[in-house]
Design an enzyme around this catalytic site. Structure first.
Site, PDB file in Angstrom:
ATOM      1  CG  ASP A  21      36.269  34.130  34.262  1.00  0.00           C
ATOM      2  OD1 ASP A  21      36.495  33.783  33.090  1.00  0.00           O
ATOM      3  OD2 ASP A  21      35.373  33.607  34.953  1.00  0.00           O
TER       4      ASP A  21
ATOM      5  NE  ARG B 144      32.466  35.997  37.179  1.00  0.00           N
ATOM      6  CZ  ARG B 144      31.426  35.507  36.526  1.00  0.00           C
ATOM      7  NH1 ARG B 144      31.471  35.381  35.210  1.00  0.00           N
ATOM      8  NH2 ARG B 144      30.336  35.137  37.166  1.00  0.00           N
TER       9      ARG B 144
ATOM     10  CE1 TYR C 270      35.045  35.323  46.742  1.00  0.00           C
ATOM     11  CE2 TYR C 270      34.079  37.290  47.723  1.00  0.00           C
ATOM     12  CZ  TYR C 270      33.942  36.008  47.220  1.00  0.00           C
ATOM     13  OH  TYR C 270      32.708  35.416  47.180  1.00  0.00           O
TER      14      TYR C 270
ATOM     15  CG  ASP D  35      32.810  31.341  39.071  1.00  0.00           C
ATOM     16  OD1 ASP D  35      31.692  30.799  39.206  1.00  0.00           O
ATOM     17  OD2 ASP D  35      32.969  32.539  38.776  1.00  0.00           O
TER      18      ASP D  35
END
Length: 301
Positions: free
Chosen positions: A80, A172, A66, A38
């Site tokens: 987010d 998310r 991550y 993203d």
């Protein structure tokens, strides 16, 4: 030019935007990314160049790592920091309470994708429906969380984590679900992808450093210096066709063997020179009346 680049995607740029810049920089349309990040996320973005773009499907099952931050006490429509706040809560968990809840989101879990996601719903992307004000019911998908480690508290509301997960995992959604476990709301406030299979952030090239390399050494230097051979990026067994049968494969003739690996495998062709072989593509075998026949799935020749 053929291979895979390890690119660092900066904040504020789409993955498609990175691909567009690389197409101009490399002077070719044959450029594609292996896994979207993203705009609000940064980190490792493997990029296929040339015929390697055909190998997208073989990157889907890769593990990813991550480093992310979750902020508790409010959530947004996109889950987010780019979305609109839609709920708040006075319940703010402590670091220890968060640590105690993490095992519930580890291992194989069923995860509901975010409303704002690229999932197809009747041929339409879920995010397009969400932007139009339509709420859709997305089916849970099984994903695997190999590691969900608490790293540190950033402040009273925000905490940092390291997550190793299977492809298809929505970080998310983990923020949303962790908030629910702790009787509050939560959203993902930062995200950086540090590892995709063999690609690591420590040796990723920024667009600026790649452009400087081309200026200093020329575009032709990428093949030997920066592009990673596609066969090194795919975790499949291998099968080599001897040079005596090489022309059969090149001419698309039938080829049989009882020694093919099970499932899909990397196919190599032996060259005329001793101890040299070339990567031809991805293949499998099918049963026939004449024996196990070779079937090419992806031809990179």
């Amino acid at each position: 030019m053929n291979g895979v680049l390890n690119i660092f995607k900066p904040l504020g740029v789409t993955s498609s935007g990175v691909v567009l810049k690389l197409k101009k920089m490399l002077g070719t349309r044959a450029v594609g990314h292996f896994g979207t990040l993203d705009p609000m996320a940064s980190g490792v973005l493997p990029i296929g160049v040339g015929k390697s773009t055909r190998l997208f499907d073989y990157f889907l099952a890769k593990r990813k790592v991550y480093v992310t931050e979750f902020t508790f006490g409010k959530t947004t429509d996109t889950l987010d920091s780019e979305g609109q706040v839609i709920a708040t809560s006075d319940v703010i968990p402590t670091g220890q309470q968060i640590v105690d809840a993490l095992p519930n989101l580890s291992g194989v879990i069923n995860q509901v994708p975010p409303q704002y996601s690229a999932k197809n719903v009747g041929g339409v992307r879920a995010y397009a429906l969400a932007r139009a004000g339509q709420e859709v019911e997305l089916k849970p998908k099984q994903v695997e969380i190999f590691k969900f480690d608490y790293l540190a508290g950033v402040d009273q509301f925000t905490h940092r984590f390291e997550i190793e997960c299977s492809s298809g995992t929505y970080i998310r959604s983990l923020a949303r679900d962790l908030g629910q476990l702790l009787n509050t709301v939560c959203y993902m406030s930062a995200l950086e992808r540090t590892i995709v299979s063999m690609f690591k952030i420590d040796n990723a090239y920024t667009l600026e450093s790649l452009e400087q390399h081309i200026t200093d050494f020329g575009l032709e230097s990428l093949q030997d210096k920066l592009l990673i051979e596609p066969q090194r990026c795919i975790d499949l067994p291998s099968y080599t066709v001897l040079k005596t049968d090489r022309t059969k494969i090149l001419n698309g003739q039938k080829y049989y063997s009882e020694n093919f690996p099970k499932g899909s495998f990397k196919l190599f062709l032996e060259r005329e020179l001793e101890n040299e072989r070339e990567f031809f593509g991805i293949a499998t075998s099918i049963n026939s009346a004449s024996g196990n026949a070779l079937k090419i799935i992806t031809n990179l020749h």
